[in-house]
Design a protein around this motif. Sequence first.
Motif, PDB file in Angstrom:
ATOM      1  N   LEU A 219      -6.785   8.606   7.169  1.00 58.38           N
ATOM      2  CA  LEU A 219      -6.484   7.176   7.275  1.00 58.38           C
ATOM      3  C   LEU A 219      -5.704   6.889   8.552  1.00 58.38           C
ATOM      4  CD1 LEU A 219      -6.452   4.359   6.147  1.00 58.38           C
ATOM      5  CD2 LEU A 219      -4.495   4.976   4.746  1.00 58.38           C
TER       6      LEU A 219
ATOM      7  N   ASP B  16     -12.456  -8.239  11.595  1.00 55.62           N
ATOM      8  CA  ASP B  16     -11.078  -8.114  12.093  1.00 55.62           C
ATOM      9  C   ASP B  16     -10.868  -8.948  13.350  1.00 55.62           C
ATOM     10  OD1 ASP B  16      -9.973  -6.337  10.200  1.00 55.62           O
ATOM     11  OD2 ASP B  16     -10.903  -4.620  11.193  1.00 55.62           O
TER      12      ASP B  16
ATOM     13  N   TYR C 196      -3.048  -8.995   3.221  1.00 52.48           N
ATOM     14  CA  TYR C 196      -3.296  -8.861   4.658  1.00 52.48           C
ATOM     15  C   TYR C 196      -4.367  -7.793   4.804  1.00 52.48           C
ATOM     16  CZ  TYR C 196      -0.389  -4.702   4.201  1.00 52.48           C
ATOM     17  OH  TYR C 196       0.114  -3.491   3.819  1.00 52.48           O
TER      18      TYR C 196
ATOM     19  N   THR D 175     -11.993  -2.790   9.557  1.00 48.01           N
ATOM     20  CA  THR D 175     -12.674  -1.683  10.235  1.00 48.01           C
ATOM     21  C   THR D 175     -12.322  -0.347   9.576  1.00 48.01           C
ATOM     22  OG1 THR D 175     -12.482  -2.947  12.276  1.00 48.01           O
ATOM     23  CG2 THR D 175     -13.036  -0.614  12.504  1.00 48.01           C
ATOM     24  N   VAL D 176     -11.042  -0.183   9.268  1.00 50.97           N
ATOM     25  CA  VAL D 176     -10.601   1.056   8.621  1.00 50.97           C
ATOM     26  C   VAL D 176     -11.197   1.146   7.216  1.00 50.97           C
ATOM     27  CG1 VAL D 176      -8.576   2.303   7.748  1.00 50.97           C
ATOM     28  CG2 VAL D 176      -8.486   1.176   9.983  1.00 50.97           C
TER      29      VAL D 176
ATOM     30  N   SER E 108      -5.825   8.878   0.163  1.00 50.80           N
ATOM     31  CA  SER E 108      -5.508   7.885   1.197  1.00 50.80           C
ATOM     32  C   SER E 108      -4.458   6.879   0.728  1.00 50.80           C
ATOM     33  CB  SER E 108      -6.772   7.125   1.603  1.00 50.80           C
ATOM     34  OG  SER E 108      -7.122   6.179   0.598  1.00 50.80           O
ATOM     35  N   GLY E 109      -4.316   6.735  -0.595  1.00 48.99           N
ATOM     36  CA  GLY E 109      -3.347   5.773  -1.111  1.00 48.99           C
ATOM     37  C   GLY E 109      -3.824   4.332  -1.017  1.00 48.99           C
ATOM     38  N   LEU E 110      -5.052   4.101  -0.596  1.00 51.64           N
ATOM     39  CA  LEU E 110      -5.561   2.733  -0.449  1.00 51.64           C
ATOM     40  C   LEU E 110      -6.115   2.222  -1.778  1.00 51.64           C
ATOM     41  CD1 LEU E 110      -7.605   3.127   2.869  1.00 51.64           C
ATOM     42  CD2 LEU E 110      -5.320   2.148   2.602  1.00 51.64           C
ATOM     43  N   PRO E 111      -6.024   0.899  -2.003  1.00 55.45           N
ATOM     44  CA  PRO E 111      -6.697   0.335  -3.179  1.00 55.45           C
ATOM     45  C   PRO E 111      -8.215   0.473  -3.007  1.00 55.45           C
ATOM     46  CG  PRO E 111      -5.181  -1.258  -2.174  1.00 55.45           C
ATOM     47  CD  PRO E 111      -5.332  -0.131  -1.220  1.00 55.45           C
TER      48      PRO E 111
ATOM     49  N   MET F  74       0.829  -1.202   0.000  1.00 58.51           N
ATOM     50  CA  MET F  74       0.000   0.000   0.000  1.00 58.51           C
ATOM     51  C   MET F  74       0.865   1.253   0.000  1.00 58.51           C
ATOM     52  SD  MET F  74      -3.117  -0.953   2.512  1.00 58.51           S
ATOM     53  CE  MET F  74      -3.627  -2.656   2.336  1.00 58.51           C
ATOM     54  N   ASN F  75       0.300   2.328  -0.467  1.00 56.17           N
ATOM     55  CA  ASN F  75       1.013   3.587  -0.581  1.00 56.17           C
ATOM     56  C   ASN F  75       1.522   4.060   0.782  1.00 56.17           C
ATOM     57  OD1 ASN F  75       1.747   6.251  -0.998  1.00 56.17           O
ATOM     58  ND2 ASN F  75       0.179   6.531  -2.584  1.00 56.17           N
TER      59      ASN F  75
ATOM     60  N   SER G 223      -3.084   9.345   4.044  1.00 54.05           N
ATOM     61  CA  SER G 223      -3.718  10.611   4.402  1.00 54.05           C
ATOM     62  C   SER G 223      -3.917  10.710   5.907  1.00 54.05           C
ATOM     63  CB  SER G 223      -5.067  10.713   3.699  1.00 54.05           C
ATOM     64  OG  SER G 223      -5.933   9.716   4.191  1.00 54.05           O
TER      65      SER G 223
ATOM     66  N   SER H 159     -14.842   2.163   7.454  1.00 52.39           N
ATOM     67  CA  SER H 159     -15.023   3.580   7.772  1.00 52.39           C
ATOM     68  C   SER H 159     -14.731   4.438   6.544  1.00 52.39           C
ATOM     69  CB  SER H 159     -14.072   3.994   8.911  1.00 52.39           C
ATOM     70  OG  SER H 159     -14.239   3.131  10.007  1.00 52.39           O
ATOM     71  N   MET H 160     -13.667   4.080   5.830  1.00 52.88           N
ATOM     72  CA  MET H 160     -13.298   4.830   4.624  1.00 52.88           C
ATOM     73  C   MET H 160     -14.411   4.731   3.585  1.00 52.88           C
ATOM     74  SD  MET H 160     -10.182   6.165   5.083  1.00 52.88           S
ATOM     75  CE  MET H 160      -9.663   6.599   3.435  1.00 52.88           C
TER      76      MET H 160
ATOM     77  N   ALA I  82      -9.780  -1.398   0.348  1.00 54.13           N
ATOM     78  CA  ALA I  82      -8.908  -2.344   1.057  1.00 54.13           C
ATOM     79  C   ALA I  82      -8.003  -1.539   1.974  1.00 54.13           C
ATOM     80  CB  ALA I  82      -8.071  -3.143   0.069  1.00 54.13           C
ATOM     81  N   ALA I  83      -7.804  -2.018   3.182  1.00 55.12           N
ATOM     82  CA  ALA I  83      -6.958  -1.296   4.132  1.00 55.12           C
ATOM     83  C   ALA I  83      -6.281  -2.288   5.064  1.00 55.12           C
ATOM     84  CB  ALA I  83      -7.794  -0.297   4.923  1.00 55.12           C
ATOM     85  N   ASN I  84      -5.454  -1.734   5.960  1.00 57.50           N
ATOM     86  CA  ASN I  84      -4.739  -2.589   6.912  1.00 57.50           C
ATOM     87  C   ASN I  84      -5.697  -3.336   7.822  1.00 57.50           C
ATOM     88  OD1 ASN I  84      -5.507  -0.150   8.093  1.00 57.50           O
ATOM     89  ND2 ASN I  84      -3.798  -0.154   9.541  1.00 57.50           N
ATOM     90  N   LEU I  85      -6.901  -2.804   8.001  1.00 55.29           N
ATOM     91  CA  LEU I  85      -7.933  -3.461   8.800  1.00 55.29           C
ATOM     92  C   LEU I  85      -9.257  -3.310   8.078  1.00 55.29           C
ATOM     93  CD1 LEU I  85      -7.123  -2.037  12.356  1.00 55.29           C
ATOM     94  CD2 LEU I  85      -6.865  -4.418  11.647  1.00 55.29           C
TER      95      LEU I  85
ATOM     96  N   LYS J 280       2.355   6.941   1.561  1.00 55.14           N
ATOM     97  CA  LYS J 280       1.902   8.307   1.846  1.00 55.14           C
ATOM     98  C   LYS J 280       0.407   8.251   2.197  1.00 55.14           C
ATOM     99  CE  LYS J 280       0.779  11.189  -1.285  1.00 55.14           C
ATOM    100  NZ  LYS J 280      -0.200  11.793  -1.814  1.00 55.14           N
TER     101      LYS J 280
ATOM    102  N   ILE K 240      -8.984  -6.328  18.078  1.00 50.87           N
ATOM    103  CA  ILE K 240      -7.969  -6.121  17.049  1.00 50.87           C
ATOM    104  C   ILE K 240      -6.607  -5.877  17.671  1.00 50.87           C
ATOM    105  CG2 ILE K 240      -7.228  -4.540  15.219  1.00 50.87           C
ATOM    106  CD1 ILE K 240     -10.249  -4.060  14.674  1.00 50.87           C
TER     107      ILE K 240
END
Lengths: 385, 308
Positions: free
Chosen positions: A9, B156, B211, B257-258, B281-284, A1-2, A6, B261-262, B252-255, A4, A22
Amino acid sequence: MNPKHSRSLIALSTTALALPGIANADAPPTQNKVSYKISNYTEDDLSRREAPFGDLDRYDIDVHQFQLISPVGRNFSLQVDANYESLTGASPWFTSTGLDGEPIVSLSGASGIRDKRSELSVGTRYYLINGSIGGNIGYSEEDDYRATYFGLSGERHFNDEMTTVSLGFSYSSDDIFPTDAELFNRVVSEDKSSTSAVLSISQVINQVSTFQVALSLTEQSGFLSDPYKLRDVRPQDKTQIALTNSYRRFFVAADASLHVNYRFYHDDFGISSQTFDVAWFQNLSNSLQLVPTVRYYSQSAADFFTNVDDFLKPLSEYQSSDYRLAAFGAYSGGLSLIADLGAWTAVLTAERYVANEAYSAYAVSQPSTALVRYNRISLGFDYSF
Amino acid sequence: MNPSLKRFSINAMGGYCEFQIFDESRINAKRIVRQLTTEVRRLEQKYSRYRSNSLVTAINYSAGDKLGIKIDSETRSLFDHALTCFEQSNGLFDITAGALSRIWDFRTAQVPAQAQIDALLPRIGFNRLSWRNSRLLMPAGMEIDFGGIVKEYAADAVAKLGRRLGVNHGLVNLGGDFAVIGAQPDNQPWTVGVADPKQRDRLMAKIDLLYGGLASSGDYERCFIHKGKRYSHIVNPKTGWPCDGLRAVSVAANLCTVAGSMATIAMLKDEQAALGWLQESGLPFAAMTGEERITGEGLNEQQPESSL
């Protein structure tokens, strides 16, 4: 993932990572589990060559083990263990020399020993971010022996749970009051204590293998001799050190898991030992697992081991003919069958153990005549609810 | 597919849920799944708005109570996260807007009168919650809805529990919210298909997950057309009217839950603001715009298959 990310995030990740399910928090068990196991341990009888006179029957022990593990609230677990053992048979009483000068053993009492042991231990564990801490207290009682003990332990995960470090401490205070003490001129009442600390580190190597190393140190002091032997004089203090290494690897293609353990032990009675064991957990179906195990054990003799009791030696000099202090080697092989029956799990295990001085990896200057061979068979059930 | 991949499904949290596990010991897989299911059921029971004996129902029932209601640490953490959602969306993502879903009923497909909406708006506002130590004091008439947070959190939490129970390779799917227990063997990602909001059995995109998690928000079946205008089930708590930005978005994010929310915040924003915000955000992500154009970042470029 990027990289950078935000601000939004980062803010959302911060509060999400603090959520209890978690966060790197250890969790107590989510279900109650009750386990019961019955085991029978039978030592092979001695031959007339080894014990020309008296009883040949050695120990036959039935063990009933009961365990309850239960979650308490969100962060605690409670564990109760209760054991009951009934024992019949005889143990080596004294050793002497036969007609040809060979060592022979005499077992205790023509009627043998009948004893039972009851034990109860209660423990709790508190699960917190990145680890857990726990403690237990226990009490064990036999006709001639009483032990009171407690333990404390803590465990912490690091490195995204790839590394776990745990530390444990335990203390036991034991009282010994041999039966028929006056009749056989045995000690009437003695005590001993044992303090132990263990440090262990386990590391996840990759997705299919883990390695664990544990170092333990135990200090015993007090009456460490065998009160039932005619002549058994051992030091009042004993320091033990043990290093255990465990490796686990899962084989995807074989749908099986290999467990290899190696343990080195040394104490200041002069005994060094090595244990090497291998177990192969083979999945047979969705609900059946077969586990063959092989173990090799060998130890050196204690400095004061003798295979023939010397009754002329002054009582101030150490000596013992306890076979557990002799140099020997032992092989054991076992087979377990594990069946998953929904909420129930059943485990059937059979094991054969044979000790012999010929198997020893250490020099044997005085072979013991009383080395054991035994069969152990056990059947256990777990029920989760 | 590797023969040791096991799939187990349950119905929970208002939808189809699935656990996929490459089990190290098959005998344990079922037992592990039972424990994962227990955790899903626990969270469902605790946070469902539709169960009369859930904690959320008790919280909503306490609205207006001067003494408030005692909140446990897990729920407090969810409120803390909901506050972040509220702040980061400038008040668009507001869990206190539960009352609005009563007048915007997508089964009856009725557009409420402005007077009805105006009557509810004063009962909404995360900043109107107050805390006295561990007790939550909620103004009368307010309703909490953990939609967009709890199912994602459950995914999660269940994935985490799976890891703790020794699962190295696995994927949790709670009604379209995904959390990775661990990548597939040989470190292969899980390819997750994102459903097309117009036609549920079609994919609009695929996203690879090594992940973390993936969550989606969108109209899907929960919208209605009234006099030629589409009304989404996602309602702006400031105006009381459904949003008309993106049709659907998956992040898609590290969690999970995140990601949830996004995705929810993106749905509440205007279309252009949402896309810019997601890109920043840089997220896929994969999104369908109001004109039914599919756009995104970091998507699996293989041709989407025709079924999930």
